[in-house]
Design a protein around this motif. Structure first.
Motif, PDB file in Angstrom:
ATOM      1  N   PRO A 198       6.365   7.749   0.636  1.00 30.53           N
ATOM      2  CA  PRO A 198       5.873   6.393   0.889  1.00 30.53           C
ATOM      3  C   PRO A 198       6.618   5.304   0.120  1.00 30.53           C
ATOM      4  O   PRO A 198       6.740   4.173   0.601  1.00 30.53           O
ATOM      5  CB  PRO A 198       4.406   6.479   0.439  1.00 30.53           C
ATOM      6  CG  PRO A 198       4.024   7.897   0.682  1.00 30.53           C
ATOM      7  CD  PRO A 198       5.263   8.691   0.340  1.00 30.53           C
ATOM      8  N   LEU A 241       0.790   4.143  -2.793  1.00 32.26           N
ATOM      9  CA  LEU A 241       0.634   5.538  -2.382  1.00 32.26           C
ATOM     10  C   LEU A 241       1.767   6.399  -2.922  1.00 32.26           C
ATOM     11  O   LEU A 241       1.558   7.531  -3.381  1.00 32.26           O
ATOM     12  CB  LEU A 241       0.577   5.622  -0.855  1.00 32.26           C
ATOM     13  CG  LEU A 241       0.166   6.955  -0.231  1.00 32.26           C
ATOM     14  CD1 LEU A 241      -1.234   7.351  -0.665  1.00 32.26           C
ATOM     15  CD2 LEU A 241       0.248   6.873   1.296  1.00 32.26           C
ATOM     16  N   ALA A 289       0.836  -1.211   0.000  1.00 32.47           N
ATOM     17  CA  ALA A 289       0.000   0.000   0.000  1.00 32.47           C
ATOM     18  C   ALA A 289       0.868   1.257   0.000  1.00 32.47           C
ATOM     19  O   ALA A 289       0.542   2.248  -0.676  1.00 32.47           O
ATOM     20  CB  ALA A 289      -0.923  -0.002   1.220  1.00 32.47           C
ATOM     21  N   GLY A 298       1.491   9.433  -5.498  1.00 30.35           N
ATOM     22  CA  GLY A 298       2.073  10.724  -5.117  1.00 30.35           C
ATOM     23  C   GLY A 298       3.065  11.223  -6.147  1.00 30.35           C
ATOM     24  O   GLY A 298       3.121  12.428  -6.439  1.00 30.35           O
TER      25      GLY A 298
END
Length: 286
Positions: A181, A145, A141, A149
């Motif tokens: 992330p 992300l 995840a 981004g």
């Protein structure tokens, strides 16, 4: 006692293998003991020439390394090498003379190296073996992300300013929030490797990666320190990726019986646990 182990192996193997078709061959498996060593053979291949594989005893039963497992491990390690090499080549521009042709070529292709590295990391996170599924999903995840981004940063900030994504993040430290992330996922991966295999370089990377990003984000770290840490990151990443290919294949698989057990329905899990407890009791009185 050997007959007890064999009976347990022959009972549990078909049930577990039937639930992990991705990782195992569907051929029936026979297990035998020869000079104290447990071996297995695919019964359907006996007419074409038999072969033997070592059977490893896991927590929930015996398991073997299948060709599918080997391919997955090689792809997992190849993803790490791709991520490492892309990062190292791209980061090397920081240490080359600004007016050199090589530096100019690298700077013009920083986003390409970034995409290649992100893809390699994604492949490794997809194939990584972690017993706790929630941890694996969290790392994946974070990767998703970070990809989102990165896309948002490129399309809404970097491209309108006439910059590439990587160059924009370098000159605008606050953009670390958007791409961070991805590096959090990388940090989690190297932490897992350091924890599972006691690799010093992985343990050090666990601290260096977030330190470099936080130093760039906050502006509290001068360029000399950042370059020193960046160089250390590059060197350790090479060692980390290279040493993956010195490990036995089974190391990156882990205890496959745990993954097979986790894939079973609750009813079958309870039945298998009861069977293993019964076998343990029989072994203790023999």
């Amino acid at each position: 006692m050997a007959s007890g182990v064999l009976s347990t192996a022959l009972v549990t193997l078909p049930s577990l293998h039937s639930r992990r078709t991705k990782l195992h061959s569907s051929s029936p498996v026979k297990v035998r003991v020869n000079n104290g060593k447990i071996r297995c053979k695919a019964a359907s291949e006996s007419s074409q020439g038999s072969f033997e594989r070592t059977v490893y005893q896991g927590v929930y039963g015996p398991w073997t390394v299948e060709p599918e497992d080997v391919r997955e491990v090689i792809l997992y390690r190849s993803g790490l090498v791709t991520a490492a090499m892309s990062f190292i080549v791209g980061s090397s521009a920081a240490f080359l003379p600004g007016d050199s042709s090589l530096s100019e070529i690298i700077k013009q292709n920083l986003d390409a190296f970034y995409v290649l590295g992100v893809g390699g990391l994604g492949l490794s996170l997809y194939l990584i073996h972690i017993y706790v599924t929630e941890i694996k999903r969290t790392l994946q995840a974070l990767w998703v992300l970070g990809v989102l981004g990165s896309l948002v940063t490129y399309m809404t900030l970097a491209q309108p300013a006439g910059n590439g994504l990587v160059q924009y993040v370098i000159t605008n430290p606050t953009a670390v929030w958007f791409v961070g992330p991805l590096f959090a996922a990388l940090t989690g991966l190297v932490f897992k490797e350091g924890l599972c295999y006691g690799k010093l370089e992985a343990g050090i990377l666990t601290f260096i990666i977030p330190l470099v990003l936080l130093g760039h984000l906050t502006g509290l770290m001068d360029d000399g320190v950042k370059l020193t840490l960046l160089g250390s990151w590059m060197a350790l990443f090479v060692i980390f990726a290279g040493r993956k290919f010195t490990q036995p294949i089974k190391d990156d698989i882990g205890d496959k019986s745990i993954f097979m057990f986790n894939s079973l329905p609750e009813v079958e899990k309870k039945a298998l646990i009861a069977k293993l407890e019964e076998q343990k009791y029989r072994d203790s009185i023999n």
